[in-house]
Design an enzyme around this catalytic site. Structure first.
Site, PDB file in Angstrom:
ATOM      1  CG  HIS A   1      34.283  48.918  -4.480  1.00 23.24           C
ATOM      2  ND1 HIS A   1      35.272  48.153  -5.047  1.00 23.24           N
ATOM      3  CD2 HIS A   1      33.581  49.441  -5.521  1.00 23.24           C
ATOM      4  CE1 HIS A   1      35.161  48.189  -6.362  1.00 23.24           C
ATOM      5  NE2 HIS A   1      34.140  48.985  -6.683  1.00 23.24           N
TER       6      HIS A   1
ATOM      7  CG  ASP B   1      35.621  44.862  -2.907  1.00 22.70           C
ATOM      8  OD1 ASP B   1      35.304  46.074  -2.822  1.00 22.70           O
ATOM      9  OD2 ASP B   1      34.835  43.986  -3.294  1.00 22.70           O
TER      10      ASP B   1
ATOM     11  CG  ASP C   1      35.494  48.656 -10.462  1.00 20.17           C
ATOM     12  OD1 ASP C   1      34.976  49.302  -9.535  1.00 20.17           O
ATOM     13  OD2 ASP C   1      35.049  47.573 -10.872  1.00 20.17           O
TER      14      ASP C   1
ATOM     15  CD  GLU D   1      30.782  47.357  -5.737  1.00 20.62           C
ATOM     16  OE1 GLU D   1      29.807  47.684  -6.426  1.00 20.62           O
ATOM     17  OE2 GLU D   1      31.785  46.805  -6.234  1.00 20.62           O
ATOM     18  CD  GLU D   2      34.001  44.738  -7.977  1.00 20.80           C
ATOM     19  OE1 GLU D   2      33.005  44.250  -8.552  1.00 20.80           O
ATOM     20  OE2 GLU D   2      34.618  45.719  -8.415  1.00 20.80           O
TER      21      GLU D   2
HETATM   22 ZN   LIG Z   1      33.396  49.095  -8.623  1.00 26.90          ZN
END
Ligand SMILES: [Zn+2]
Length: 388
Positions: free
Chosen positions: A80, A82, A112, A144-145
């Site tokens: 991801h 974001d 991340d 995604e978050e």
């Molecule tokens: Zn992640």
């Protein structure tokens, strides 16, 4: 040692903000990151599609085709684009300026997980002149978050499909084949404001929310009885994430909102958990004379499991000499699983640094990650073991 180009691209990705947040005022576009990645992957010989998902939000699907353009399958490297929001005053450096200290690269999204895309570019550069038998597909999603809208859109439009998917979420280089789901929920209590000198003049939303919190904490305790020993945190979790209410100490609080998450184990259905919570919160409205809304802040995302006997799981276990386990956090794996792709979650960051101030990527994890990416690209794309 990190190659200067890799270091430069890691720094550039960190410098482009792409915060996703369920609070609309903090939510940002991820398109600048996607456009930057599209430029880089095009230069590396990929055909790139920027797939709009919502205003200001897009996915990238970058494909380097195999020699047989009709051959389906292929290796997917996914992640991801974001990040989560950050606490400005808890960071020791600018979260958007990559900073090296003590063998670590600090920056928002380093672990991340925007940093993963720079590593993929470094690995594919080794194959610039090597033909692929099976395609290599790189996917960078949005949101995604928060809502998983990017992965959901990919699934709904059957895009970005391959045979095997490596998701570069932070696992500290440990392979994982199953994970929990994630639900982001909210409770809004509407009471009645009034002068604090007489509690009878209003209905205090914070008092009612206190009871909501009590009951959710009891629910959290009961969740601990459900166990799956493959997980480092072997039970479903519930986190009280943020709470906002009231405006002044001498006013009765008229409105209070709580957001929390629940992370179910594989086999637990999100709708059943919601029904349990709805049942648990019964009676609070009457008790405090308030009105209460309980609803998902996002649609949520289920748990996922790729079987231990998947050839992809076994290949990666063989390369690393390590058995694939479980992670406690949610990923986009369920959306790939729904399209019959085998997924393994493995990345160079560490989940302990994700969603934290001073997020970092350990430099010593970069070389082993690059080695694995090279091995996977060679085996699945050059040799064509991901062809179907
Ligand atoms: Zn992640």
């Amino acid at each position: 040692m990190i190659k200067p180009r890799l270091r430069q691209q890691l720094a550039e990705l960190t410098a482009i903000p792409s915060i996703a947040c369920t609070m609309p005022e903090q939510d940002m576009s991820n398109v600048p990151v996607i456009e930057t990645l599209a430029n880089w992957f095009e230069s590396a010989g990929f055909g790139c599609e920027i797939m709009p998902v919502a205003p200001g939000k897009a996915n990238l699907i970058a494909v380097r085709a195999g020699t047989d353009p009709q051959a389906r399958g292929g290796l997917v490297l996914a992640g991801h684009s974001d990040t989560v929001p950050f606490d400005q005053n808890l960071w020791h450096n600018d979260p958007f300026k990559m900073t090296e200290r003590d063998g670590k690269l600090y920056g928002l999204g380093m672990a991340d997980m925007k940093g993963f895309f720079a590593l993929i570019l470094d690995a594919v550069a080794n194959y610039a002149k090597t033909p692929f038998r099976a395609p290599l597909i790189v996917i960078a999603t949005c949101d995604e978050e928060t809502s998983m809208a990017g992965a959901r859109a990919l699934m709904e439009q059957s895009k970005g499909q391959g045979r095997f998917v490596l998701i570069g979420e932070p696992t500290n280089l440990k392979p994982a084949r199953l994970h929990k789901g994630v639900m982001l929920e909210r409770v809004v209590i509407t009471g009645k404001s009034g002068h604090s000198s007489d509690p009878e003049l209003g209905r205090n939303a914070i008092d009612a929310m206190h009871e909501v919190v009590n009951r959710l904490q009891q629910f959290r305790t009961s969740l601990k009885k459900i166990q799956q020993p493959l997980f480092p945190v072997p039970y479903p979790t519930l986190n009280l994430g943020c709470i906002h209410g009231g405006d002044n100490p001498n006013r009765i609080c008229g409105l209070c909102e709580l957001q929390f998450d629940v992370r179910p184990l594989p086999g637990m259905e999100i709708e059943n958990i919601r029904a349990d919570i709805r049942h648990l919160l019964k009676g609070i409205e009457q008790q405090f004379g308030v009105s209460m809304l309980y609803e998902p802040a996002t649609a949520g995302s289920g748990a996922a499991e790729t079987p231990a006997n998947s050839p992809f799981v076994q290949k990666i276990e063989g390369l690393l000499g390590e058995t694939a386990g479980a992670v406690s956090f949610g990923t986009e794996a369920p959306y790939f699983r729904a399209q019959n792709m085998d997924t393994v979650i493995l990345g160079p960051g560490n989940i302990e640094q994700a969603h934290q101030p001073d997020e970092y990527l350990e430099i010593k994890n970069i070389s082993p990650m690059l080695l694995l990416l090279n091995q996977l690209i060679h085996y699945y794309c050059v040799q064509g073991h991901a062809k179907i």
